[in-house]
Write a protein that holds these residues in place. Sequence first.
Motif, PDB file in Angstrom:
ATOM      1  N   MET A  15       0.831  -1.198   0.000  1.00 52.59           N
ATOM      2  CA  MET A  15       0.000   0.000   0.000  1.00 52.59           C
ATOM      3  C   MET A  15       0.873   1.259   0.000  1.00 52.59           C
ATOM      4  SD  MET A  15      -2.787   1.212   2.846  1.00 52.59           S
ATOM      5  CE  MET A  15      -1.566   1.698   4.064  1.00 52.59           C
ATOM      6  N   LEU A  16       0.417   2.240  -0.757  1.00 50.89           N
ATOM      7  CA  LEU A  16       1.088   3.543  -0.705  1.00 50.89           C
ATOM      8  C   LEU A  16       0.342   4.429   0.279  1.00 50.89           C
ATOM      9  CD1 LEU A  16       2.937   5.870  -1.660  1.00 50.89           C
ATOM     10  CD2 LEU A  16       1.248   6.313  -3.475  1.00 50.89           C
ATOM     11  N   ARG A  17       1.074   4.919   1.266  1.00 54.04           N
ATOM     12  CA  ARG A  17       0.510   5.881   2.205  1.00 54.04           C
ATOM     13  C   ARG A  17       1.149   7.218   1.876  1.00 54.04           C
ATOM     14  NH1 ARG A  17       1.656   6.660   7.795  1.00 54.04           N
ATOM     15  NH2 ARG A  17      -0.222   7.320   8.919  1.00 54.04           N
ATOM     16  N   ILE A  18       0.327   8.193   1.520  1.00 61.12           N
ATOM     17  CA  ILE A  18       0.867   9.471   1.052  1.00 61.12           C
ATOM     18  C   ILE A  18       0.062  10.612   1.657  1.00 61.12           C
ATOM     19  CG2 ILE A  18      -0.556   9.389  -1.076  1.00 61.12           C
ATOM     20  CD1 ILE A  18       1.858  10.729  -2.522  1.00 61.12           C
ATOM     21  N   ASP A  19       0.752  11.695   1.969  1.00 61.88           N
ATOM     22  CA  ASP A  19       0.041  12.829   2.556  1.00 61.88           C
ATOM     23  C   ASP A  19      -0.684  13.626   1.477  1.00 61.88           C
ATOM     24  OD1 ASP A  19       2.710  13.697   1.706  1.00 61.88           O
ATOM     25  OD2 ASP A  19       2.108  15.637   2.500  1.00 61.88           O
ATOM     26  N   ARG A  20      -1.721  14.308   1.893  1.00 60.21           N
ATOM     27  CA  ARG A  20      -2.597  15.057   0.985  1.00 60.21           C
ATOM     28  C   ARG A  20      -1.817  16.075   0.150  1.00 60.21           C
ATOM     29  NH1 ARG A  20      -6.927  14.522  -1.684  1.00 60.21           N
ATOM     30  NH2 ARG A  20      -7.866  13.490   0.118  1.00 60.21           N
ATOM     31  N   ALA A  21      -0.869  16.755   0.778  1.00 60.09           N
ATOM     32  CA  ALA A  21      -0.130  17.802   0.059  1.00 60.09           C
ATOM     33  C   ALA A  21       0.654  17.213  -1.115  1.00 60.09           C
ATOM     34  CB  ALA A  21       0.799  18.542   1.020  1.00 60.09           C
ATOM     35  N   SER A  22       1.309  16.060  -0.885  1.00 61.11           N
ATOM     36  CA  SER A  22       2.084  15.441  -1.965  1.00 61.11           C
ATOM     37  C   SER A  22       1.151  14.928  -3.064  1.00 61.11           C
ATOM     38  CB  SER A  22       2.926  14.274  -1.428  1.00 61.11           C
ATOM     39  OG  SER A  22       3.842  14.729  -0.462  1.00 61.11           O
ATOM     40  N   TYR A  23       0.053  14.324  -2.643  1.00 66.31           N
ATOM     41  CA  TYR A  23      -0.935  13.806  -3.598  1.00 66.31           C
ATOM     42  C   TYR A  23      -1.430  14.943  -4.495  1.00 66.31           C
ATOM     43  CZ  TYR A  23      -5.196  11.306  -5.157  1.00 66.31           C
ATOM     44  OH  TYR A  23      -6.188  10.715  -5.900  1.00 66.31           O
ATOM     45  N   ASP A  24      -1.828  16.031  -3.870  1.00 66.70           N
ATOM     46  CA  ASP A  24      -2.360  17.164  -4.628  1.00 66.70           C
ATOM     47  C   ASP A  24      -1.298  17.773  -5.548  1.00 66.70           C
ATOM     48  OD1 ASP A  24      -4.806  16.818  -3.427  1.00 66.70           O
ATOM     49  OD2 ASP A  24      -4.599  18.506  -2.028  1.00 66.70           O
ATOM     50  N   ALA A  25      -0.062  17.785  -5.078  1.00 64.18           N
ATOM     51  CA  ALA A  25       1.020  18.364  -5.887  1.00 64.18           C
ATOM     52  C   ALA A  25       1.275  17.517  -7.137  1.00 64.18           C
ATOM     53  CB  ALA A  25       2.287  18.482  -5.039  1.00 64.18           C
ATOM     54  N   ILE A  26       1.197  16.204  -6.996  1.00 56.07           N
ATOM     55  CA  ILE A  26       1.380  15.319  -8.156  1.00 56.07           C
ATOM     56  C   ILE A  26       0.265  15.570  -9.175  1.00 56.07           C
ATOM     57  CG2 ILE A  26       1.268  12.913  -8.929  1.00 56.07           C
ATOM     58  CD1 ILE A  26       2.575  12.126  -6.223  1.00 56.07           C
ATOM     59  N   VAL A  27      -0.967  15.616  -8.680  1.00 53.05           N
ATOM     60  CA  VAL A  27      -2.113  15.821  -9.567  1.00 53.05           C
ATOM     61  C   VAL A  27      -2.023  17.181 -10.264  1.00 53.05           C
ATOM     62  CG1 VAL A  27      -4.625  16.156  -9.609  1.00 53.05           C
ATOM     63  CG2 VAL A  27      -3.636  14.245  -8.309  1.00 53.05           C
ATOM     64  N   ALA A  28      -1.663  18.204  -9.498  1.00 50.94           N
ATOM     65  CA  ALA A  28      -1.569  19.548 -10.076  1.00 50.94           C
ATOM     66  C   ALA A  28      -0.488  19.606 -11.156  1.00 50.94           C
ATOM     67  CB  ALA A  28      -1.281  20.569  -8.973  1.00 50.94           C
ATOM     68  N   HIS A  29       0.628  18.928 -10.908  1.00 55.12           N
ATOM     69  CA  HIS A  29       1.699  18.917 -11.910  1.00 55.12           C
ATOM     70  C   HIS A  29       1.231  18.230 -13.194  1.00 55.12           C
ATOM     71  CE1 HIS A  29       6.069  17.651 -13.098  1.00 55.12           C
ATOM     72  NE2 HIS A  29       5.639  18.690 -13.794  1.00 55.12           N
ATOM     73  N   ALA A  30       0.548  17.100 -13.032  1.00 47.33           N
ATOM     74  CA  ALA A  30       0.057  16.355 -14.202  1.00 47.33           C
ATOM     75  C   ALA A  30      -0.905  17.217 -15.015  1.00 47.33           C
ATOM     76  CB  ALA A  30      -0.623  15.067 -13.751  1.00 47.33           C
ATOM     77  N   ARG A  31      -1.767  17.951 -14.308  1.00 47.18           N
ATOM     78  CA  ARG A  31      -2.736  18.803 -15.010  1.00 47.18           C
ATOM     79  C   ARG A  31      -2.059  19.972 -15.700  1.00 47.18           C
ATOM     80  NH1 ARG A  31      -8.013  18.275 -11.011  1.00 47.18           N
ATOM     81  NH2 ARG A  31      -9.234  17.559 -12.763  1.00 47.18           N
ATOM     82  N   ARG A  32      -1.084  20.531 -15.029  1.00 43.78           N
ATOM     83  CA  ARG A  32      -0.388  21.700 -15.565  1.00 43.78           C
ATOM     84  C   ARG A  32       0.342  21.357 -16.858  1.00 43.78           C
ATOM     85  NH1 ARG A  32       1.982  22.763 -10.995  1.00 43.78           N
ATOM     86  NH2 ARG A  32       4.055  21.975 -11.495  1.00 43.78           N
ATOM     87  N   ASP A  33       0.959  20.187 -16.895  1.00 41.57           N
ATOM     88  CA  ASP A  33       1.771  19.830 -18.067  1.00 41.57           C
ATOM     89  C   ASP A  33       0.962  19.175 -19.185  1.00 41.57           C
ATOM     90  OD1 ASP A  33       3.826  20.871 -16.657  1.00 41.57           O
ATOM     91  OD2 ASP A  33       5.148  19.123 -16.836  1.00 41.57           O
ATOM     92  N   HIS A  34      -0.290  18.806 -18.905  1.00 37.87           N
ATOM     93  CA  HIS A  34      -1.134  18.225 -19.940  1.00 37.87           C
ATOM     94  C   HIS A  34      -1.180  19.182 -21.131  1.00 37.87           C
ATOM     95  CE1 HIS A  34      -4.543  15.747 -21.368  1.00 37.87           C
ATOM     96  NE2 HIS A  34      -4.967  16.883 -21.887  1.00 37.87           N
ATOM     97  N   PRO A  35      -1.065  18.776 -22.397  1.00 32.09           N
ATOM     98  CA  PRO A  35      -1.100  17.388 -22.883  1.00 32.09           C
ATOM     99  C   PRO A  35       0.249  16.675 -22.931  1.00 32.09           C
ATOM    100  CG  PRO A  35      -1.104  18.882 -24.737  1.00 32.09           C
ATOM    101  CD  PRO A  35      -1.064  19.739 -23.498  1.00 32.09           C
ATOM    102  N   ASP A  36       1.322  17.269 -22.374  1.00 37.58           N
ATOM    103  CA  ASP A  36       2.568  16.502 -22.274  1.00 37.58           C
ATOM    104  C   ASP A  36       2.559  15.698 -20.983  1.00 37.58           C
ATOM    105  OD1 ASP A  36       3.567  17.445 -24.641  1.00 37.58           O
ATOM    106  OD2 ASP A  36       4.898  18.943 -23.740  1.00 37.58           O
ATOM    107  N   GLU A  37       3.347  14.660 -20.951  1.00 31.08           N
ATOM    108  CA  GLU A  37       3.465  13.870 -19.733  1.00 31.08           C
ATOM    109  C   GLU A  37       4.279  14.651 -18.703  1.00 31.08           C
ATOM    110  OE1 GLU A  37       4.633   9.785 -20.124  1.00 31.08           O
ATOM    111  OE2 GLU A  37       3.129   9.364 -21.665  1.00 31.08           O
ATOM    112  N   ALA A  38       3.833  14.567 -17.461  1.00 30.63           N
ATOM    113  CA  ALA A  38       4.562  15.176 -16.344  1.00 30.63           C
ATOM    114  C   ALA A  38       5.253  14.053 -15.564  1.00 30.63           C
ATOM    115  CB  ALA A  38       3.601  15.912 -15.423  1.00 30.63           C
ATOM    116  N   CYS A  39       6.357  14.382 -14.874  1.00 33.65           N
ATOM    117  CA  CYS A  39       7.062  13.342 -14.129  1.00 33.65           C
ATOM    118  C   CYS A  39       7.794  13.951 -12.943  1.00 33.65           C
ATOM    119  CB  CYS A  39       8.052  12.610 -15.038  1.00 33.65           C
ATOM    120  SG  CYS A  39       9.244  13.685 -15.870  1.00 33.65           S
ATOM    121  N   GLY A  40       8.102  13.113 -11.987  1.00 33.12           N
ATOM    122  CA  GLY A  40       8.842  13.584 -10.823  1.00 33.12           C
ATOM    123  C   GLY A  40       8.953  12.495  -9.773  1.00 33.12           C
TER     124      GLY A  40
END
Lengths: 157, 105
Positions: free
Chosen positions: A1-26
């Motif tokens: 199981m991945l246990r992740i804090d809300r801030a990191s989760y939201d930051a990943i999602v925000a990065h993916a949305r920001r870079d769409h339509p290119d792939e985001a990574c980190g």
Amino acid sequence: MLRIDRASYDAIVAHARRDHPDEACGVVAGPEGSDRPERFIPMLNAARSPTFYEFDSGDLLRLYREMDDRDEVPVVVYHSHTATEAYPSRTDISYASEPFAHYVLVSTREHGEQTGLAGDDVELRSFRIVDGQVTEEDVDVVESYLFGHTPTTVVYD
Amino acid sequence: MLREASPTPTEGTTMAIEVRIPTILRTHTGGNKIVSGSGSTLSALVDDIDGQHPGIKGRLVTDEGKLHRFVNVYVNDEDVRFTGALDTELKDGDSVTILPAVAGG
């Protein structure tokens, strides 16, 4: 199981949305042996592509040196898929080489743009990829690691 | 952080080159993060390391004798793709870092 804090989760999602339509990574780095993703590090997709991602070779070296100096490991390695589901592609599997990392995939195929409307959440899933074997795992989002789901003894110093 | 260079070699000794091993290859090195080897080129160093830690060469070099695209190898700060790949020349005190590429589709 991945246990992740809300801030990191939201930051990943925000990065993916920001870079769409290119792939985001980190990565989200955490203390070695902790399995706790703590430090969100968005990386540049050197491929700048909707179908491929790659950390720049110089960035990669700096990232690993920095983590090494801080006794950190890449607890989460994330990237987005912009037209397909949040499941590792054959290319993802062939490159996967962190057996202890959680490989997080975000799909922005339906909801690249944040609309603020109900139901525009992006798809986020987590996997282990070891020796070419993909195993999906649950994702537990906690508000903070200190007051998460697991009872802990809090030591104030 | 840049690693400290090793002391100046004395005549007749073999070169000591520090090699940093990524997690995925530590099964070949008994869990060690850093190993030491010698060689005047990256190719010779890989052979030397493989002699001490059998199997590691196959993870770095293809059957055709080229570096796998899945791994990045650096001599000090330089990606060897830009310095001659396996023919990259090494000198005593160089630090070699091996990192798996982080990439996908």
